[in-house]
Design an enzyme around this catalytic site. Structure first.
Site, PDB file in Angstrom:
ATOM      1  N   HIS A   1      36.194  87.574   5.647  1.00  0.00           N
ATOM      2  CA  HIS A   1      37.611  87.772   5.348  1.00  0.00           C
ATOM      3  C   HIS A   1      38.038  89.099   5.978  1.00  0.00           C
ATOM      4  CE1 HIS A   1      37.918  84.807   1.887  1.00  0.00           C
ATOM      5  NE2 HIS A   1      36.612  84.995   1.907  1.00  0.00           N
TER       6      HIS A   1
ATOM      7  N   GLY B   1      31.947  84.113  -5.682  1.00  0.00           N
ATOM      8  CA  GLY B   1      33.085  83.212  -5.564  1.00  0.00           C
ATOM      9  C   GLY B   1      33.155  82.483  -4.240  1.00  0.00           C
ATOM     10  N   GLN B   2      32.028  82.381  -3.553  1.00  0.00           N
ATOM     11  CA  GLN B   2      32.060  81.648  -2.270  1.00  0.00           C
ATOM     12  C   GLN B   2      32.418  80.183  -2.529  1.00  0.00           C
ATOM     13  OE1 GLN B   2      28.405  81.583   0.053  1.00  0.00           O
ATOM     14  NE2 GLN B   2      29.404  80.560   1.774  1.00  0.00           N
TER      15      GLN B   2
ATOM     16  N   ASN C   1      31.988  86.709   0.886  1.00  0.00           N
ATOM     17  CA  ASN C   1      31.588  86.206  -0.422  1.00  0.00           C
ATOM     18  C   ASN C   1      30.367  85.334  -0.194  1.00  0.00           C
ATOM     19  OD1 ASN C   1      33.722  87.416  -1.889  1.00  0.00           O
ATOM     20  ND2 ASN C   1      35.114  85.797  -1.215  1.00  0.00           N
TER      21      ASN C   1
ATOM     22  N   ASP D   1      44.115  82.690   6.545  1.00  0.00           N
ATOM     23  CA  ASP D   1      43.737  82.070   5.271  1.00  0.00           C
ATOM     24  C   ASP D   1      44.963  81.339   4.710  1.00  0.00           C
ATOM     25  OD1 ASP D   1      41.264  82.766   3.025  1.00  0.00           O
ATOM     26  OD2 ASP D   1      43.116  81.835   2.292  1.00  0.00           O
ATOM     27  N   ILE D   2      44.736  80.168   4.165  1.00  0.00           N
ATOM     28  CA  ILE D   2      45.825  79.345   3.647  1.00  0.00           C
ATOM     29  C   ILE D   2      46.418  79.947   2.369  1.00  0.00           C
ATOM     30  CG2 ILE D   2      44.498  77.809   2.108  1.00  0.00           C
ATOM     31  CD1 ILE D   2      45.992  75.450   3.479  1.00  0.00           C
TER      32      ILE D   2
ATOM     33  N   HIS E   1      31.766  83.065   6.453  1.00  0.00           N
ATOM     34  CA  HIS E   1      33.062  83.522   6.964  1.00  0.00           C
ATOM     35  C   HIS E   1      33.305  84.952   6.530  1.00  0.00           C
ATOM     36  CE1 HIS E   1      33.555  81.339   3.169  1.00  0.00           C
ATOM     37  NE2 HIS E   1      34.535  82.174   2.860  1.00  0.00           N
TER      38      HIS E   1
HETATM   39  P1  5GP Z   1      35.484  82.006  -0.056  1.00  0.00           P
HETATM   40  O1  5GP Z   1      36.007  81.938  -1.443  1.00  0.00           O
HETATM   41  O2  5GP Z   1      34.521  80.889   0.237  1.00  0.00           O
HETATM   42  O3  5GP Z   1      34.965  83.347   0.345  1.00  0.00           O
HETATM   43  O4  5GP Z   1      36.747  81.818   0.876  1.00  0.00           O
HETATM   44  C1  5GP Z   1      37.227  80.592   1.296  1.00  0.00           C
HETATM   45  C2  5GP Z   1      38.618  80.844   1.804  1.00  0.00           C
HETATM   46  O5  5GP Z   1      39.037  79.729   2.548  1.00  0.00           O
HETATM   47  C3  5GP Z   1      39.644  81.069   0.695  1.00  0.00           C
HETATM   48  O6  5GP Z   1      40.244  82.355   0.828  1.00  0.00           O
HETATM   49  C4  5GP Z   1      40.634  79.928   0.905  1.00  0.00           C
HETATM   50  O7  5GP Z   1      41.975  80.304   0.651  1.00  0.00           O
HETATM   51  C5  5GP Z   1      40.404  79.543   2.348  1.00  0.00           C
HETATM   52  N1  5GP Z   1      40.677  78.159   2.635  1.00  0.00           N
HETATM   53  C6  5GP Z   1      40.244  77.082   1.925  1.00  0.00           C
HETATM   54  N2  5GP Z   1      40.683  75.945   2.477  1.00  0.00           N
HETATM   55  C7  5GP Z   1      41.410  76.319   3.572  1.00  0.00           C
HETATM   56  C8  5GP Z   1      42.117  75.556   4.564  1.00  0.00           C
HETATM   57  O8  5GP Z   1      42.168  74.340   4.558  1.00  0.00           O
HETATM   58  N3  5GP Z   1      42.753  76.275   5.531  1.00  0.00           N
HETATM   59  C9  5GP Z   1      42.717  77.637   5.573  1.00  0.00           C
HETATM   60  N4  5GP Z   1      43.381  78.241   6.573  1.00  0.00           N
HETATM   61  N5  5GP Z   1      42.054  78.375   4.666  1.00  0.00           N
HETATM   62  C10 5GP Z   1      41.406  77.709   3.671  1.00  0.00           C
END
Ligand code: 5GP
Length: 113
Positions: free
Chosen positions: A101, A92-93, A86, A29-30, A99
């Site tokens: 985590h 908070g998706q 999520n 994760d970034i 995906h």
């Molecule tokens: P969500 O909030 O949808 O469950 O999680 C999305 C995740 O994707 C977040 O934890 C966010 O930091 C990660 N993310 C978003 N953009 C990027 C990216 O460009 N590269 C990587 N490695 N992770 C990303």
């Protein structure tokens, strides 16, 4: 269509990939929320669990197997780790591509905020 994860899968956006196979990809994760924070995604673009069908059962199960494999690879399996999906706005998706985590490397609080 597609999301930022589509671009990662295509190699158009760099990512630290830790595992991949024909059905899935796992990368760091970034914006990590724990010492180990990896995202496991299906190559198939399924926006959320509501969009998944019975035909996706094997794929979704595969993602769990991959998540554990990644946890072992990262050295967090024995100590324990957390998997989070999520799903939807209230959770908070942010990226509409399913995906998991994989979070670990520290004590994780419960319940999540
Ligand atoms: P969500 O909030 O949808 O469950 O999680 C999305 C995740 O994707 C977040 O934890 C966010 O930091 C990660 N993310 C978003 N953009 C990027 C990216 O460009 N590269 C990587 N490695 N992770 C990303």
């Amino acid at each position: 269509m597609g999301t930022i994860f589509t671009k990662i899968m295509a190699g158009e956006i760099p990512a630290k990939i830790v595992y991949q196979d024909d059905q899935s990809l796992a990368f760091r994760d970034i914006d990590p929320k724990a010492p180990t924070h990896i995202l496991v995604i299906p190559r198939q673009e399924i926006p959320n669990l509501g969009a998944a069908t019975a035909a996706d059962e094997t794929l979704l199960g595969h993602l769990l197997i991959v998540a554990h494999k990644v946890a072992e690879q990262e050295g967090i399996a024995a100590g324990g780790y957390r998997l989070v999906i999520n799903n939807g706005a209230n959770a908070g998706q942010a990226v509409p591509h399913i995906h998991i985590h994989v979070l670990g490397g520290r004590r994780l609080g419960w319940p999540p905020g």
